[in-house]
Design a protein around this motif. Sequence first.
Motif, mmCIF file in Angstrom:
data_model
loop_
_atom_site.group_PDB
_atom_site.id
_atom_site.type_symbol
_atom_site.label_atom_id
_atom_site.label_comp_id
_atom_site.label_asym_id
_atom_site.label_seq_id
_atom_site.Cartn_x
_atom_site.Cartn_y
_atom_site.Cartn_z
ATOM 1 N N TYR A 39 4.612 52.136 40.502
ATOM 2 C CA TYR A 39 5.112 50.901 41.199
ATOM 3 C C TYR A 39 5.113 49.972 39.637
ATOM 4 O O TYR A 39 5.325 49.225 40.082
ATOM 5 N N VAL A 40 4.072 50.123 38.839
ATOM 6 C CA VAL A 40 2.567 48.989 38.124
ATOM 7 C C VAL A 40 4.020 48.259 37.470
ATOM 8 O O VAL A 40 3.971 47.404 36.914
ATOM 9 N N TRP A 41 4.611 50.170 36.581
ATOM 10 C CA TRP A 41 5.185 49.856 35.551
ATOM 11 C C TRP A 41 6.754 48.726 35.938
ATOM 12 O O TRP A 41 7.387 48.005 35.544
ATOM 13 N N SER A 42 6.949 48.524 37.170
ATOM 14 C CA SER A 42 8.374 48.108 37.633
ATOM 15 C C SER A 42 7.799 46.713 38.456
ATOM 16 O O SER A 42 8.761 46.250 38.964
ATOM 17 N N VAL A 43 6.596 46.268 38.126
ATOM 18 C CA VAL A 43 6.469 44.835 38.799
ATOM 19 C C VAL A 43 6.808 43.742 37.887
ATOM 20 O O VAL A 43 7.167 44.057 36.219
ATOM 21 N N GLU A 44 7.373 42.716 37.914
ATOM 22 C CA GLU A 44 9.022 41.273 37.062
ATOM 23 C C GLU A 44 7.622 41.354 36.417
ATOM 24 O O GLU A 44 6.754 40.581 37.514
ATOM 25 N N SER A 45 7.904 40.968 35.458
ATOM 26 C CA SER A 45 6.743 39.632 34.562
ATOM 27 C C SER A 45 7.450 38.895 34.146
ATOM 28 O O SER A 45 8.988 38.798 32.728
ATOM 29 N N THR A 84 -0.495 44.947 32.500
ATOM 30 C CA THR A 84 -0.069 46.654 31.943
ATOM 31 C C THR A 84 1.230 46.495 32.271
ATOM 32 O O THR A 84 2.188 47.158 31.859
ATOM 33 N N SER A 85 2.107 45.779 33.153
ATOM 34 C CA SER A 85 3.768 45.550 33.720
ATOM 35 C C SER A 85 4.088 45.518 32.738
ATOM 36 O O SER A 85 5.265 44.816 32.209
#
Length: 335
Positions: free
Chosen positions: A179-185, A113-114
Amino acid sequence: MLGMFNWINDQMLKMKWLFELVEKLVENVFGLSMESKIGGSVHFFIYDTIKIFILLSVLIFLISYIQSYFPPERTKKILGRIRGIKGNIIGALLGTITPFCSCSSIPIFIGFTSAGLPIGVTFSFLISSPMVDLASLMLLMSFFGGKIAIAYVVVGVVLAVIGGAIIQKLNMEKYIEDYVWSVESADVELDELTRKDRVDFSRNQVRDIVGRVWPYILIGVGIGATIHNWIPQHVIEKILGENNPFSVLIATLIGIPIYADIFGTIPIAEALVAKGVGIGTVLSFMMAVTTLSLPSMIMLSKVVKPKLLMTFITIVTIGIIIIGYGFNAFSYIFL
């Protein structure tokens, strides 16, 4: 050719040699009759436990070797290029080569998702990963035969594709926690693994997965032995038999609070089938346990908001119930 297939099925998957060996152990060493409840329970427990651990270790090793070619980074790149129903299909199929329980799949779901993958694709993966995989296919074949095993995997993948597609159509991205969208990938380069690296990875996967699931396997085999030898058939048939029109609903609701993977549910399913429970009812129970277990839903609630969580549970539950009644209606095809 047919004779060779039957030999492989009987001796390598069903392990008739092991069945006979444990039978001699129970009768000649323990001095128990196979016709007695205690003797039958001891045989069921020893035989199923050894059989599952042998198959599980071998299959996880082979599947992990294949999986080493599809690390999460590569999977993200594959899925990131595909949109629409094709993305749901690929996501569901990739879920089948990841032998994870539902709780283990959720961190990968966060990573996908991220990384910006479509929400429907990630949910297709989340449904199929714990419900169906190549190891479960082989284990189901060893217990129930090829028709049921293949049908289970097919309907599981179809449910994952449809479930993910519906969630995508509902445009529910806003119901994923911020916060899921801001997890660095990290977009890392993929190192080419050597054969030794892949073998080591596969061996570590066997050690890790078996180390995590062995208590649930023992519990599942214990429950299966109890059902098979101690609970009267008329009691099981009254609750979960084909004459009870609510059997699939009951089996699905019973399965949801239980936390186990498919390896722990198969011995219970085997015992239920032996007691006359419809195959659709049994498969509904297995799907509910592996996909909608209470602990995994609690974990998922930390990742998605209540509306998306309830949508996911509703879609999967309805799908499982439809599959259960469908299998019961057409069970003559598989048995």
